[in-house]
Design a protein around this motif. Structure first.
Motif, PDB file in Angstrom:
ATOM      1  N   MET A   7       0.858  -1.173   0.000  1.00  0.00           N
ATOM      2  CA  MET A   7       0.000   0.000   0.000  1.00  0.00           C
ATOM      3  C   MET A   7       0.904   1.237   0.000  1.00  0.00           C
ATOM      4  O   MET A   7       1.831   1.329   0.816  1.00  0.00           O
ATOM      5  CB  MET A   7      -0.910   0.030   1.227  1.00  0.00           C
ATOM      6  N   ASP A   8       0.641   2.152  -0.911  1.00  0.00           N
ATOM      7  CA  ASP A   8       1.409   3.394  -0.992  1.00  0.00           C
ATOM      8  C   ASP A   8       0.606   4.526  -0.364  1.00  0.00           C
ATOM      9  O   ASP A   8      -0.593   4.657  -0.600  1.00  0.00           O
ATOM     10  CB  ASP A   8       1.715   3.741  -2.447  1.00  0.00           C
ATOM     11  N   ILE A   9       1.298   5.340   0.438  1.00  0.00           N
ATOM     12  CA  ILE A   9       0.680   6.496   1.088  1.00  0.00           C
ATOM     13  C   ILE A   9       1.520   7.713   0.755  1.00  0.00           C
ATOM     14  O   ILE A   9       2.745   7.689   0.885  1.00  0.00           O
ATOM     15  CB  ILE A   9       0.614   6.317   2.616  1.00  0.00           C
ATOM     16  N   PHE A  10       0.862   8.784   0.334  1.00  0.00           N
ATOM     17  CA  PHE A  10       1.537  10.050   0.089  1.00  0.00           C
ATOM     18  C   PHE A  10       1.233  10.972   1.255  1.00  0.00           C
ATOM     19  O   PHE A  10       0.072  11.211   1.577  1.00  0.00           O
ATOM     20  CB  PHE A  10       1.056  10.677  -1.221  1.00  0.00           C
ATOM     21  N   ILE A  11       2.266  11.464   1.907  1.00  0.00           N
ATOM     22  CA  ILE A  11       2.111  12.362   3.046  1.00  0.00           C
ATOM     23  C   ILE A  11       2.572  13.750   2.614  1.00  0.00           C
ATOM     24  O   ILE A  11       3.758  13.944   2.318  1.00  0.00           O
ATOM     25  CB  ILE A  11       2.920  11.874   4.258  1.00  0.00           C
ATOM     26  N   PRO A  12       1.664  14.722   2.570  1.00  0.00           N
ATOM     27  CA  PRO A  12       2.032  16.063   2.124  1.00  0.00           C
ATOM     28  C   PRO A  12       2.963  16.762   3.114  1.00  0.00           C
ATOM     29  O   PRO A  12       3.046  16.387   4.293  1.00  0.00           O
ATOM     30  CB  PRO A  12       0.686  16.788   2.019  1.00  0.00           C
ATOM     31  N   ARG A  13       3.642  17.767   2.634  1.00  0.00           N
ATOM     32  CA  ARG A  13       4.639  18.449   3.452  1.00  0.00           C
ATOM     33  C   ARG A  13       4.046  19.216   4.617  1.00  0.00           C
ATOM     34  O   ARG A  13       4.705  19.456   5.624  1.00  0.00           O
ATOM     35  CB  ARG A  13       5.480  19.387   2.595  1.00  0.00           C
ATOM     36  N   ASP A  14       2.769  19.609   4.531  1.00  0.00           N
ATOM     37  CA  ASP A  14       2.175  20.393   5.613  1.00  0.00           C
ATOM     38  C   ASP A  14       1.627  19.534   6.752  1.00  0.00           C
ATOM     39  O   ASP A  14       1.190  20.067   7.766  1.00  0.00           O
ATOM     40  CB  ASP A  14       1.072  21.310   5.066  1.00  0.00           C
ATOM     41  N   LEU A  15       1.685  18.211   6.629  1.00  0.00           N
ATOM     42  CA  LEU A  15       1.275  17.311   7.699  1.00  0.00           C
ATOM     43  C   LEU A  15       2.423  17.212   8.700  1.00  0.00           C
ATOM     44  O   LEU A  15       3.577  16.979   8.315  1.00  0.00           O
ATOM     45  CB  LEU A  15       0.934  15.930   7.144  1.00  0.00           C
ATOM     46  N   THR A  16       2.115  17.389   9.978  1.00  0.00           N
ATOM     47  CA  THR A  16       3.174  17.375  10.986  1.00  0.00           C
ATOM     48  C   THR A  16       3.761  15.972  11.144  1.00  0.00           C
ATOM     49  O   THR A  16       3.141  14.975  10.776  1.00  0.00           O
ATOM     50  CB  THR A  16       2.633  17.828  12.355  1.00  0.00           C
ATOM     51  N   ARG A  17       4.934  15.917  11.701  1.00  0.00           N
ATOM     52  CA  ARG A  17       5.598  14.636  11.929  1.00  0.00           C
ATOM     53  C   ARG A  17       4.787  13.772  12.883  1.00  0.00           C
ATOM     54  O   ARG A  17       4.673  12.563  12.709  1.00  0.00           O
ATOM     55  CB  ARG A  17       6.993  14.880  12.487  1.00  0.00           C
ATOM     56  N   GLU A  18       4.192  14.395  13.896  1.00  0.00           N
ATOM     57  CA  GLU A  18       3.377  13.664  14.860  1.00  0.00           C
ATOM     58  C   GLU A  18       2.134  13.069  14.194  1.00  0.00           C
ATOM     59  O   GLU A  18       1.760  11.930  14.455  1.00  0.00           O
ATOM     60  CB  GLU A  18       2.971  14.584  16.011  1.00  0.00           C
ATOM     61  N   ALA A  19       1.488  13.828  13.322  1.00  0.00           N
ATOM     62  CA  ALA A  19       0.302  13.330  12.619  1.00  0.00           C
ATOM     63  C   ALA A  19       0.670  12.183  11.669  1.00  0.00           C
ATOM     64  O   ALA A  19      -0.071  11.208  11.555  1.00  0.00           O
ATOM     65  CB  ALA A  19      -0.371  14.458  11.851  1.00  0.00           C
ATOM     66  N   ALA A  20       1.812  12.295  11.011  1.00  0.00           N
ATOM     67  CA  ALA A  20       2.272  11.225  10.124  1.00  0.00           C
ATOM     68  C   ALA A  20       2.591   9.966  10.920  1.00  0.00           C
ATOM     69  O   ALA A  20       2.254   8.851  10.514  1.00  0.00           O
ATOM     70  CB  ALA A  20       3.501  11.675   9.341  1.00  0.00           C
ATOM     71  N   ARG A  21       3.213  10.142  12.069  1.00  0.00           N
ATOM     72  CA  ARG A  21       3.522   9.010  12.934  1.00  0.00           C
ATOM     73  C   ARG A  21       2.241   8.316  13.392  1.00  0.00           C
ATOM     74  O   ARG A  21       2.131   7.094  13.375  1.00  0.00           O
ATOM     75  CB  ARG A  21       4.327   9.456  14.151  1.00  0.00           C
ATOM     76  N   GLN A  22       1.240   9.105  13.771  1.00  0.00           N
ATOM     77  CA  GLN A  22      -0.017   8.541  14.229  1.00  0.00           C
ATOM     78  C   GLN A  22      -0.719   7.770  13.105  1.00  0.00           C
ATOM     79  O   GLN A  22      -1.245   6.679  13.323  1.00  0.00           O
ATOM     80  CB  GLN A  22      -0.925   9.644  14.750  1.00  0.00           C
ATOM     81  N   LEU A  23      -0.699   8.318  11.900  1.00  0.00           N
ATOM     82  CA  LEU A  23      -1.301   7.655  10.739  1.00  0.00           C
ATOM     83  C   LEU A  23      -0.644   6.303  10.481  1.00  0.00           C
ATOM     84  O   LEU A  23      -1.329   5.285  10.311  1.00  0.00           O
ATOM     85  CB  LEU A  23      -1.171   8.554   9.509  1.00  0.00           C
ATOM     86  N   HIS A  41      10.895  13.642  -0.419  1.00  0.00           N
ATOM     87  CA  HIS A  41      11.129  14.441  -1.612  1.00  0.00           C
ATOM     88  C   HIS A  41      11.725  15.801  -1.235  1.00  0.00           C
ATOM     89  O   HIS A  41      11.601  16.243  -0.092  1.00  0.00           O
ATOM     90  CB  HIS A  41       9.814  14.624  -2.374  1.00  0.00           C
ATOM     91  N   PRO A  42      12.369  16.486  -2.174  1.00  0.00           N
ATOM     92  CA  PRO A  42      13.003  17.770  -1.880  1.00  0.00           C
ATOM     93  C   PRO A  42      12.036  18.829  -1.335  1.00  0.00           C
ATOM     94  O   PRO A  42      12.444  19.707  -0.580  1.00  0.00           O
ATOM     95  CB  PRO A  42      13.571  18.215  -3.235  1.00  0.00           C
ATOM     96  N   ASP A  43      10.757  18.727  -1.694  1.00  0.00           N
ATOM     97  CA  ASP A  43       9.798  19.717  -1.198  1.00  0.00           C
ATOM     98  C   ASP A  43       9.287  19.392   0.208  1.00  0.00           C
ATOM     99  O   ASP A  43       8.505  20.133   0.776  1.00  0.00           O
ATOM    100  CB  ASP A  43       8.613  19.847  -2.160  1.00  0.00           C
ATOM    101  N   GLY A  44       9.742  18.275   0.808  1.00  0.00           N
ATOM    102  CA  GLY A  44       9.355  17.918   2.167  1.00  0.00           C
ATOM    103  C   GLY A  44       8.237  16.901   2.245  1.00  0.00           C
ATOM    104  O   GLY A  44       7.931  16.406   3.328  1.00  0.00           O
ATOM    105  N   SER A  45       7.620  16.572   1.130  1.00  0.00           N
ATOM    106  CA  SER A  45       6.576  15.558   1.144  1.00  0.00           C
ATOM    107  C   SER A  45       7.226  14.176   1.237  1.00  0.00           C
ATOM    108  O   SER A  45       8.409  14.010   0.937  1.00  0.00           O
ATOM    109  CB  SER A  45       5.700  15.658  -0.095  1.00  0.00           C
ATOM    110  N   ARG A  46       6.435  13.202   1.674  1.00  0.00           N
ATOM    111  CA  ARG A  46       6.964  11.853   1.861  1.00  0.00           C
ATOM    112  C   ARG A  46       6.089  10.848   1.122  1.00  0.00           C
ATOM    113  O   ARG A  46       4.870  10.982   1.090  1.00  0.00           O
ATOM    114  CB  ARG A  46       7.004  11.508   3.342  1.00  0.00           C
ATOM    115  N   HIS A  47       6.722   9.856   0.563  1.00  0.00           N
ATOM    116  CA  HIS A  47       6.035   8.745  -0.089  1.00  0.00           C
ATOM    117  C   HIS A  47       6.395   7.505   0.718  1.00  0.00           C
ATOM    118  O   HIS A  47       7.562   7.129   0.819  1.00  0.00           O
ATOM    119  CB  HIS A  47       6.499   8.614  -1.536  1.00  0.00           C
TER     120      HIS A  47
END
Length: 61
Positions: A7-23, A41-47
Motif C-alpha cells: 500500500m502506498d501512502i503520500f504524506i504532504p509536506r504540511d502534515l506534521t511529523r506527529e500526525a504522520a507518525r499517528q497515521l 522528496h526535496p519539497d518535504g513531502s513523503r512517499h
C-alpha cells in the motif's frame, strides 16, 4: 515463499511529523502493515510504502 501486499501512502509536506507518525501507527496496529520504504522528496513531502504478508490457505480436501 512469502507473498506481500503493498500500500502506498503520500504524506504532504504540511502534515506534521506527529500526525504522520499517528497515521502510520494506526495502519501498523489495526491493519497489520509494516514499513517497507520511505522516500522524502526535496519539497518535504513523503512517499511511504507499507507491506503485509498475504496468507495463502491450502485446501485439505
Amino acid at each position: 515463499m512469502l507473498d506481500y501486499s503493498y500500500m502506498d501512502i503520500f504524506i504532504p509536506r504540511d502534515l506534521t511529523r506527529e500526525a504522520a507518525r499517528q497515521l502510520l501507527t494506526e495502519h501498523a496496529e489495526y491493519g497489520q502493515w509494516e514499513l517497507a520504504r520511505v522516500r522524502v522528496h526535496p519539497d518535504g513531502s513523503r512517499h511511504v510504502r507499507l507491506r503485509r504478508k498475504v496468507m495463502r490457505v491450502r485446501s485439505t480436501l
